[in-house]
Structure formats: structure tokens, C-alpha cells
Design a protein around this motif. Sequence first.
Motif, PDB file in Angstrom:
ATOM      1  N   SER A  43     -36.931  94.558 -22.538  1.00 20.65           N
ATOM      2  CA  SER A  43     -38.066  94.948 -21.697  1.00 20.65           C
ATOM      3  C   SER A  43     -37.704  96.125 -20.794  1.00 20.65           C
ATOM      4  CB  SER A  43     -38.545  93.765 -20.857  1.00 20.65           C
ATOM      5  OG  SER A  43     -39.142  92.795 -21.665  1.00 20.65           O
ATOM      6  N   VAL A  44     -36.482  96.114 -20.256  1.00 21.03           N
ATOM      7  CA  VAL A  44     -36.026  97.251 -19.440  1.00 21.03           C
ATOM      8  C   VAL A  44     -36.095  98.526 -20.271  1.00 21.03           C
ATOM      9  CG1 VAL A  44     -34.046  98.290 -18.261  1.00 21.03           C
ATOM     10  CG2 VAL A  44     -34.568  95.873 -17.915  1.00 21.03           C
ATOM     11  N   LYS A  45     -35.621  98.435 -21.507  1.00 23.80           N
ATOM     12  CA  LYS A  45     -35.610  99.604 -22.389  1.00 23.80           C
ATOM     13  C   LYS A  45     -37.030 100.044 -22.762  1.00 23.80           C
ATOM     14  CE  LYS A  45     -33.699 101.292 -26.734  1.00 23.80           C
ATOM     15  NZ  LYS A  45     -32.897 100.985 -27.914  1.00 23.80           N
ATOM     16  N   SER A  46     -37.879  99.102 -23.174  1.00 22.34           N
ATOM     17  CA  SER A  46     -39.230  99.477 -23.616  1.00 22.34           C
ATOM     18  C   SER A  46     -40.094 100.012 -22.475  1.00 22.34           C
ATOM     19  CB  SER A  46     -39.927  98.309 -24.314  1.00 22.34           C
ATOM     20  OG  SER A  46     -40.204  97.271 -23.402  1.00 22.34           O
ATOM     21  N   LEU A  47     -39.832  99.553 -21.237  1.00 26.59           N
ATOM     22  CA  LEU A  47     -40.557 100.073 -20.080  1.00 26.59           C
ATOM     23  C   LEU A  47     -39.955 101.376 -19.555  1.00 26.59           C
ATOM     24  CD1 LEU A  47     -41.106  96.724 -18.145  1.00 26.59           C
ATOM     25  CD2 LEU A  47     -42.870  98.078 -19.298  1.00 26.59           C
ATOM     26  N   GLY A  48     -38.787 101.734 -20.054  1.00 26.93           N
ATOM     27  CA  GLY A  48     -38.119 102.948 -19.599  1.00 26.93           C
ATOM     28  C   GLY A  48     -37.685 102.870 -18.151  1.00 26.93           C
ATOM     29  N   LEU A  49     -37.303 101.677 -17.709  1.00 30.31           N
ATOM     30  CA  LEU A  49     -36.930 101.510 -16.298  1.00 30.31           C
ATOM     31  C   LEU A  49     -35.601 102.170 -16.000  1.00 30.31           C
ATOM     32  CD1 LEU A  49     -37.907  97.783 -15.660  1.00 30.31           C
ATOM     33  CD2 LEU A  49     -39.220  99.845 -15.143  1.00 30.31           C
ATOM     34  N   LYS A  50     -35.583 102.913 -14.909  1.00 29.22           N
ATOM     35  CA  LYS A  50     -34.388 103.573 -14.415  1.00 29.22           C
ATOM     36  C   LYS A  50     -34.484 103.621 -12.898  1.00 29.22           C
ATOM     37  CE  LYS A  50     -33.477 106.446 -18.437  1.00 29.22           C
ATOM     38  NZ  LYS A  50     -32.985 105.318 -19.166  1.00 29.22           N
ATOM     39  N   LYS A  51     -33.353 103.718 -12.226  1.00 27.14           N
ATOM     40  CA  LYS A  51     -33.334 103.826 -10.769  1.00 27.14           C
ATOM     41  C   LYS A  51     -34.183 105.021 -10.340  1.00 27.14           C
ATOM     42  CE  LYS A  51     -30.176 103.957  -6.869  1.00 27.14           C
ATOM     43  NZ  LYS A  51     -28.784 104.009  -6.427  1.00 27.14           N
ATOM     44  N   GLY A  52     -35.080 104.810  -9.381  1.00 23.44           N
ATOM     45  CA  GLY A  52     -35.942 105.870  -8.858  1.00 23.44           C
ATOM     46  C   GLY A  52     -37.309 105.929  -9.512  1.00 23.44           C
ATOM     47  N   LYS A  53     -37.503 105.241 -10.635  1.00 21.65           N
ATOM     48  CA  LYS A  53     -38.792 105.261 -11.324  1.00 21.65           C
ATOM     49  C   LYS A  53     -39.781 104.351 -10.605  1.00 21.65           C
ATOM     50  CE  LYS A  53     -41.108 104.636 -15.689  1.00 21.65           C
ATOM     51  NZ  LYS A  53     -40.997 104.695 -17.123  1.00 21.65           N
ATOM     52  N   GLU A  54     -41.042 104.788 -10.530  1.00 21.30           N
ATOM     53  CA  GLU A  54     -42.084 103.944  -9.962  1.00 21.30           C
ATOM     54  C   GLU A  54     -42.405 102.826 -10.943  1.00 21.30           C
ATOM     55  OE1 GLU A  54     -45.451 106.290  -8.767  1.00 21.30           O
ATOM     56  OE2 GLU A  54     -44.468 106.848  -6.889  1.00 21.30           O
ATOM     57  N   ALA A  55     -42.652 101.638 -10.390  1.00 24.97           N
ATOM     58  CA  ALA A  55     -42.991 100.476 -11.207  1.00 24.97           C
ATOM     59  C   ALA A  55     -43.828  99.532 -10.355  1.00 24.97           C
ATOM     60  CB  ALA A  55     -41.718  99.782 -11.689  1.00 24.97           C
ATOM     61  N   TYR A  56     -44.418  98.556 -10.996  1.00 24.53           N
ATOM     62  CA  TYR A  56     -45.224  97.559 -10.310  1.00 24.53           C
ATOM     63  C   TYR A  56     -44.560  96.191 -10.417  1.00 24.53           C
ATOM     64  CZ  TYR A  56     -48.963 101.019 -10.543  1.00 24.53           C
ATOM     65  OH  TYR A  56     -49.713 102.153 -10.409  1.00 24.53           O
ATOM     66  N   ALA A  57     -44.534  95.471  -9.318  1.00 27.42           N
ATOM     67  CA  ALA A  57     -44.154  94.068  -9.325  1.00 27.42           C
ATOM     68  C   ALA A  57     -45.463  93.297  -9.479  1.00 27.42           C
ATOM     69  CB  ALA A  57     -43.448  93.682  -8.028  1.00 27.42           C
ATOM     70  N   VAL A  58     -45.585  92.552 -10.551  1.00 25.97           N
ATOM     71  CA  VAL A  58     -46.798  91.786 -10.826  1.00 25.97           C
ATOM     72  C   VAL A  58     -46.446  90.316 -10.677  1.00 25.97           C
ATOM     73  CG1 VAL A  58     -48.606  91.294 -12.493  1.00 25.97           C
ATOM     74  CG2 VAL A  58     -47.560  93.574 -12.433  1.00 25.97           C
ATOM     75  N   ILE A  59     -47.091  89.653  -9.725  1.00 24.34           N
ATOM     76  CA  ILE A  59     -46.752  88.270  -9.413  1.00 24.34           C
ATOM     77  C   ILE A  59     -47.948  87.377  -9.723  1.00 24.34           C
ATOM     78  CG2 ILE A  59     -46.029  86.680  -7.593  1.00 24.34           C
ATOM     79  CD1 ILE A  59     -44.936  89.311  -6.178  1.00 24.34           C
ATOM     80  N   LYS A  60     -47.735  86.423 -10.618  1.00 28.59           N
ATOM     81  CA  LYS A  60     -48.766  85.432 -10.926  1.00 28.59           C
ATOM     82  C   LYS A  60     -48.059  84.090 -11.029  1.00 28.59           C
ATOM     83  CE  LYS A  60     -52.683  84.278 -13.691  1.00 28.59           C
ATOM     84  NZ  LYS A  60     -53.894  84.865 -14.183  1.00 28.59           N
ATOM     85  N   ALA A  61     -48.362  83.220 -10.106  1.00 20.96           N
ATOM     86  CA  ALA A  61     -47.697  81.925 -10.078  1.00 20.96           C
ATOM     87  C   ALA A  61     -48.707  80.832  -9.773  1.00 20.96           C
ATOM     88  CB  ALA A  61     -46.601  81.931  -9.007  1.00 20.96           C
ATOM     89  N   SER A  62     -48.485  79.675 -10.339  1.00 16.81           N
ATOM     90  CA  SER A  62     -49.375  78.559 -10.065  1.00 16.81           C
ATOM     91  C   SER A  62     -49.027  77.878  -8.741  1.00 16.81           C
ATOM     92  CB  SER A  62     -49.323  77.547 -11.208  1.00 16.81           C
ATOM     93  OG  SER A  62     -48.003  77.109 -11.391  1.00 16.81           O
ATOM     94  N   ASN A  63     -47.805  78.133  -8.261  1.00  8.94           N
ATOM     95  CA  ASN A  63     -47.441  77.590  -6.953  1.00  8.94           C
ATOM     96  C   ASN A  63     -46.382  78.469  -6.305  1.00  8.94           C
ATOM     97  OD1 ASN A  63     -44.942  76.887  -8.096  1.00  8.94           O
ATOM     98  ND2 ASN A  63     -45.649  74.862  -8.625  1.00  8.94           N
ATOM     99  N   VAL A  64     -46.316  78.368  -4.990  1.00  7.34           N
ATOM    100  CA  VAL A  64     -45.321  79.105  -4.226  1.00  7.34           C
ATOM    101  C   VAL A  64     -44.630  78.089  -3.316  1.00  7.34           C
ATOM    102  CG1 VAL A  64     -44.944  80.893  -2.479  1.00  7.34           C
ATOM    103  CG2 VAL A  64     -46.687  81.219  -4.257  1.00  7.34           C
ATOM    104  N   MET A  65     -43.316  78.070  -3.369  1.00 11.19           N
ATOM    105  CA  MET A  65     -42.556  77.126  -2.547  1.00 11.19           C
ATOM    106  C   MET A  65     -42.301  77.727  -1.169  1.00 11.19           C
ATOM    107  SD  MET A  65     -39.850  76.011  -5.455  1.00 11.19           S
ATOM    108  CE  MET A  65     -39.324  74.442  -4.834  1.00 11.19           C
ATOM    109  N   VAL A  66     -42.329  76.883  -0.146  1.00 15.91           N
ATOM    110  CA  VAL A  66     -42.053  77.306   1.227  1.00 15.91           C
ATOM    111  C   VAL A  66     -40.946  76.423   1.760  1.00 15.91           C
ATOM    112  CG1 VAL A  66     -43.008  77.557   3.541  1.00 15.91           C
ATOM    113  CG2 VAL A  66     -44.439  78.046   1.558  1.00 15.91           C
ATOM    114  N   ALA A  67     -39.992  77.010   2.493  1.00 19.35           N
ATOM    115  CA  ALA A  67     -38.878  76.245   3.045  1.00 19.35           C
ATOM    116  C   ALA A  67     -38.547  76.729   4.447  1.00 19.35           C
ATOM    117  CB  ALA A  67     -37.654  76.384   2.154  1.00 19.35           C
ATOM    118  N   VAL A  68     -37.918  75.879   5.211  1.00 20.64           N
ATOM    119  CA  VAL A  68     -37.423  76.234   6.555  1.00 20.64           C
ATOM    120  C   VAL A  68     -36.029  75.641   6.721  1.00 20.64           C
ATOM    121  CG1 VAL A  68     -39.720  76.368   7.571  1.00 20.64           C
ATOM    122  CG2 VAL A  68     -38.492  74.217   7.635  1.00 20.64           C
ATOM    123  N   ASP A  69     -35.292  76.160   7.693  1.00 24.80           N
ATOM    124  CA  ASP A  69     -33.967  75.608   8.007  1.00 24.80           C
ATOM    125  C   ASP A  69     -34.107  74.365   8.830  1.00 24.80           C
ATOM    126  OD1 ASP A  69     -32.378  77.460   6.663  1.00 24.80           O
ATOM    127  OD2 ASP A  69     -32.534  78.875   8.331  1.00 24.80           O
TER     128      ASP A  69
END
Length: 69
Positions: A43-69
Motif C-alpha cells: 500500500s505504501v508503494k501503490s500510494l507513492g508515499l514518501k516523507k513530505g508528501k501530502e496524504a489524508y488520514a481517514v478514520i472510520k471506527a465503530s468505537n473509540v476507547m477512552v482511558a485515564v490514569d
Amino acid sequence: MKLSARNVIKGKVTKIVKGAVNSEVTIEVAGGTQIVSIITNSSVKSLGLKKGKEAYAVIKASNVMVAVD
């Protein structure tokens, strides 16, 4: 690009750590926040990812965990 995911965050690739099968990709978004994802090396290769390249973080999750100390 059209996606069903509601969380699409634009940023720049700041680091790629390649492993045997997967790579750890770090994307820096607004305010200096870093989002890290593990994706396949092919996937890194097919997307042509390299340091400095613009990209999108796409987040889709059915749940998100929350924690505290």
C-alpha cells in the motif's frame, strides 16, 4: 475522492518505518498532531508515499476507547 468515512484529515507524511510486511506511517496534521497508521508495504508503494508528501488520514471506527490514569 468520495468516502463514507466522516473523519478525513489532511496532512503530510513525516516518517515511514518499513517492516518485513507492514510499514508504520506517520502523518502530521494541523497543529502538529501526529497520526500513526500501520499499512502494508504494498500500500505504501501503490500510494507513492514518501516523507513530505501530502496524504489524508481517514478514520472510520465503530468505537473509540477512552482511558485515564
